[in-house]
Design a protein around this motif. Structure first.
Motif, PDB file in Angstrom:
ATOM      1  N   UNK A 248      -7.724  -6.771  -0.314  1.00  0.00           N
ATOM      2  CA  UNK A 248      -8.863  -6.218  -1.035  1.00  0.00           C
ATOM      3  C   UNK A 248      -8.624  -5.853  -2.484  1.00  0.00           C
ATOM      4  N   UNK A 249      -7.543  -6.349  -3.085  1.00  0.00           N
ATOM      5  CA  UNK A 249      -7.256  -6.004  -4.474  1.00  0.00           C
ATOM      6  C   UNK A 249      -8.318  -6.488  -5.466  1.00  0.00           C
ATOM      7  N   UNK A 250      -8.931  -7.649  -5.281  1.00  0.00           N
ATOM      8  CA  UNK A 250      -9.986  -8.037  -6.225  1.00  0.00           C
ATOM      9  C   UNK A 250     -11.091  -6.985  -6.312  1.00  0.00           C
TER      10      UNK A 250
ATOM     11  N   UNK B 288     -13.063 -12.831  -6.307  1.00  0.00           N
ATOM     12  CA  UNK B 288     -11.801 -13.509  -5.979  1.00  0.00           C
ATOM     13  C   UNK B 288     -11.424 -14.527  -7.044  1.00  0.00           C
ATOM     14  N   UNK B 289     -12.394 -15.256  -7.554  1.00  0.00           N
ATOM     15  CA  UNK B 289     -12.109 -16.278  -8.568  1.00  0.00           C
ATOM     16  C   UNK B 289     -11.559 -15.660  -9.845  1.00  0.00           C
ATOM     17  N   UNK B 290     -12.181 -14.582 -10.307  1.00  0.00           N
ATOM     18  CA  UNK B 290     -11.719 -13.919 -11.529  1.00  0.00           C
ATOM     19  C   UNK B 290     -10.350 -13.281 -11.322  1.00  0.00           C
ATOM     20  N   UNK B 291     -10.138 -12.715 -10.137  1.00  0.00           N
ATOM     21  CA  UNK B 291      -8.845 -12.100  -9.830  1.00  0.00           C
ATOM     22  C   UNK B 291      -7.742 -13.158  -9.835  1.00  0.00           C
ATOM     23  N   UNK B 292      -7.992 -14.289  -9.199  1.00  0.00           N
ATOM     24  CA  UNK B 292      -7.016 -15.380  -9.166  1.00  0.00           C
ATOM     25  C   UNK B 292      -6.731 -15.884 -10.574  1.00  0.00           C
TER      26      UNK B 292
ATOM     27  N   UNK C  89       4.903  -9.759  -7.501  1.00  0.00           N
ATOM     28  CA  UNK C  89       3.755  -9.618  -8.398  1.00  0.00           C
ATOM     29  C   UNK C  89       3.346  -8.152  -8.379  1.00  0.00           C
ATOM     30  N   UNK C  90       3.311  -7.530  -9.554  1.00  0.00           N
ATOM     31  CA  UNK C  90       2.997  -6.109  -9.665  1.00  0.00           C
ATOM     32  C   UNK C  90       1.643  -5.919 -10.334  1.00  0.00           C
ATOM     33  N   UNK C  91       0.786  -5.137  -9.720  1.00  0.00           N
ATOM     34  CA  UNK C  91      -0.472  -4.723 -10.325  1.00  0.00           C
ATOM     35  C   UNK C  91      -0.359  -3.247 -10.685  1.00  0.00           C
ATOM     36  N   UNK C  92      -0.732  -2.893 -11.886  1.00  0.00           N
ATOM     37  CA  UNK C  92      -0.641  -1.500 -12.313  1.00  0.00           C
ATOM     38  C   UNK C  92      -1.838  -0.696 -11.820  1.00  0.00           C
ATOM     39  N   UNK C  93      -1.765   0.594 -12.026  1.00  0.00           N
ATOM     40  CA  UNK C  93      -2.855   1.486 -11.596  1.00  0.00           C
ATOM     41  C   UNK C  93      -4.140   1.234 -12.384  1.00  0.00           C
ATOM     42  N   UNK C  94      -4.052   0.486 -13.485  1.00  0.00           N
ATOM     43  CA  UNK C  94      -5.261   0.121 -14.223  1.00  0.00           C
ATOM     44  C   UNK C  94      -6.163  -0.772 -13.380  1.00  0.00           C
ATOM     45  N   UNK C  95      -5.575  -1.513 -12.433  1.00  0.00           N
ATOM     46  CA  UNK C  95      -6.338  -2.377 -11.541  1.00  0.00           C
ATOM     47  C   UNK C  95      -6.499  -1.794 -10.148  1.00  0.00           C
ATOM     48  N   UNK C  96      -5.490  -1.072  -9.675  1.00  0.00           N
ATOM     49  CA  UNK C  96      -5.520  -0.541  -8.310  1.00  0.00           C
ATOM     50  C   UNK C  96      -4.941   0.870  -8.303  1.00  0.00           C
ATOM     51  N   UNK C  97      -5.755   1.895  -8.066  1.00  0.00           N
ATOM     52  CA  UNK C  97      -5.259   3.269  -8.025  1.00  0.00           C
ATOM     53  C   UNK C  97      -4.110   3.429  -7.024  1.00  0.00           C
ATOM     54  N   UNK C  98      -3.191   4.318  -7.343  1.00  0.00           N
ATOM     55  CA  UNK C  98      -1.990   4.506  -6.528  1.00  0.00           C
ATOM     56  C   UNK C  98      -2.320   4.833  -5.075  1.00  0.00           C
ATOM     57  N   UNK C  99      -3.158   5.812  -4.839  1.00  0.00           N
ATOM     58  CA  UNK C  99      -3.451   6.205  -3.455  1.00  0.00           C
ATOM     59  C   UNK C  99      -4.121   5.071  -2.691  1.00  0.00           C
TER      60      UNK C  99
ATOM     61  N   UNK D 236      -1.367   2.455  -1.880  1.00  0.00           N
ATOM     62  CA  UNK D 236      -0.512   2.906  -0.776  1.00  0.00           C
ATOM     63  C   UNK D 236      -1.212   2.726   0.565  1.00  0.00           C
ATOM     64  N   UNK D 237      -2.517   2.911   0.590  1.00  0.00           N
ATOM     65  CA  UNK D 237      -3.261   2.794   1.845  1.00  0.00           C
ATOM     66  C   UNK D 237      -3.335   1.350   2.331  1.00  0.00           C
ATOM     67  N   UNK D 238      -2.925   0.409   1.493  1.00  0.00           N
ATOM     68  CA  UNK D 238      -2.913  -1.007   1.886  1.00  0.00           C
ATOM     69  C   UNK D 238      -1.526  -1.477   2.307  1.00  0.00           C
ATOM     70  N   UNK D 239      -0.551  -0.576   2.326  1.00  0.00           N
ATOM     71  CA  UNK D 239       0.790  -0.934   2.784  1.00  0.00           C
ATOM     72  C   UNK D 239       0.932  -0.640   4.272  1.00  0.00           C
ATOM     73  N   UNK D 240       1.822  -1.378   4.923  1.00  0.00           N
ATOM     74  CA  UNK D 240       2.172  -1.134   6.322  1.00  0.00           C
ATOM     75  C   UNK D 240       3.659  -1.442   6.483  1.00  0.00           C
ATOM     76  N   UNK D 241       4.202  -1.086   7.619  1.00  0.00           N
ATOM     77  CA  UNK D 241       5.556  -1.498   7.962  1.00  0.00           C
ATOM     78  C   UNK D 241       5.517  -2.916   8.512  1.00  0.00           C
TER      79      UNK D 241
END
Length: 221
Positions: free
Chosen positions: A26-28, A35-39, A68-78, A81-86
């Motif tokens: 869900x990063x876009x 999705x097209x603009x994000x890609x 590939x790193x996206x900064x908090x300018x595109x995706x807030x930290x919290x 983190x909620x999109x990570x899993x083990x």
């Protein structure tokens, strides 16, 4: 991150996999893009990844050729983190409640870890740094600097877990000393309640289960 012979590592395919992962998580939408603009935003980084592909060490436990790193300018930290899993689990990652309101925003890259792009970039030769488990964070930082490497920021640590969930294992978690807020707190990601957790520890306190993540370099498109 199971090790493979260098000849089998395809930097282009790995880049595409990571972009697909970001889209699936869900990063876009978080970035306010379709999705097209994000890609298209990330596409220029692919050539940079491929250009370095032949010189990259292959994936191995605790190590990634690049992320590939996206900064908090595109995706807030919290949110990120909620999109990570083990690797073996479906519980969403979270931010420790010990971060007081507004604290996350104050943890920013140091002069040495400043991103080469305000939105997205590549981090090369990433290690979770389990050799530093049990070491005082300040000592680990000094050793990493002597090697000509760089500690990871919060965004970079989240990116590592996002693209390589198996980088986070019991007793093999990692600090992220590339983000600081002016005091002695050092951010870290470890396992809690069977999920990734973004917390912090003191710069002078060692933990047997916390190493110090690092990388060789950062690169923009």
């Amino acid at each position: 991150m199971q090790e493979r012979p260098p000849s089998e590592f395809d930097a282009g395919a790995e880049f595409d996999r990571q972009v697909d992962t970001l889209i699936a998580k869900g990063y876009p939408e978080a970035a306010g893009l379709d999705t097209e603009a994000f890609t298209a935003l990330l596409a220029p980084l692919r050539a940079t990844a491929v250009a370095h592909g032949a010189s990259l060490r292959p994936p191995a436990p605790g190590r990634a050729p690049f992320v590939v790193v996206l900064t908090r300018a595109l995706a807030p930290i919290e949110w990120a983190m909620s999109r990570t899993t083990l690797a073996r689990g479906s519980k969403a990652g979270f931010v420790d409640r010990l971060y007081e309101p507004g604290a996350i925003e104050r943890f920013v890259p140091t002069d040495a870890t400043r991103p080469p792009d305000e939105r997205a970039y590549l981090l090369f030769d990433v290690e979770r740094g389990e050799e530093f488990c049990g070491a005082v964070p300040e000592d680990a930082m000094a050793t990493i600097a002597q090697r000509g490497r760089s500690t990871l920021t919060i965004e970079e640590g989240i990116a590592l877990v996002t693209h390589h969930p198996d980088a986070l294992e019991k007793n093999r978690c990692f600090s992220l000393a590339g983000s600081r807020c002016g005091d002695r707190r050092v951010p870290a990601i470890w396992i809690s309640q069977r999920a990734p957790k973004l917390g912090w520890c003191w710069a002078g306190n060692p933990h047997t289960w916390l190493g110090m993540a690092s990388a060789a370099r950062r690169a923009a498109a």
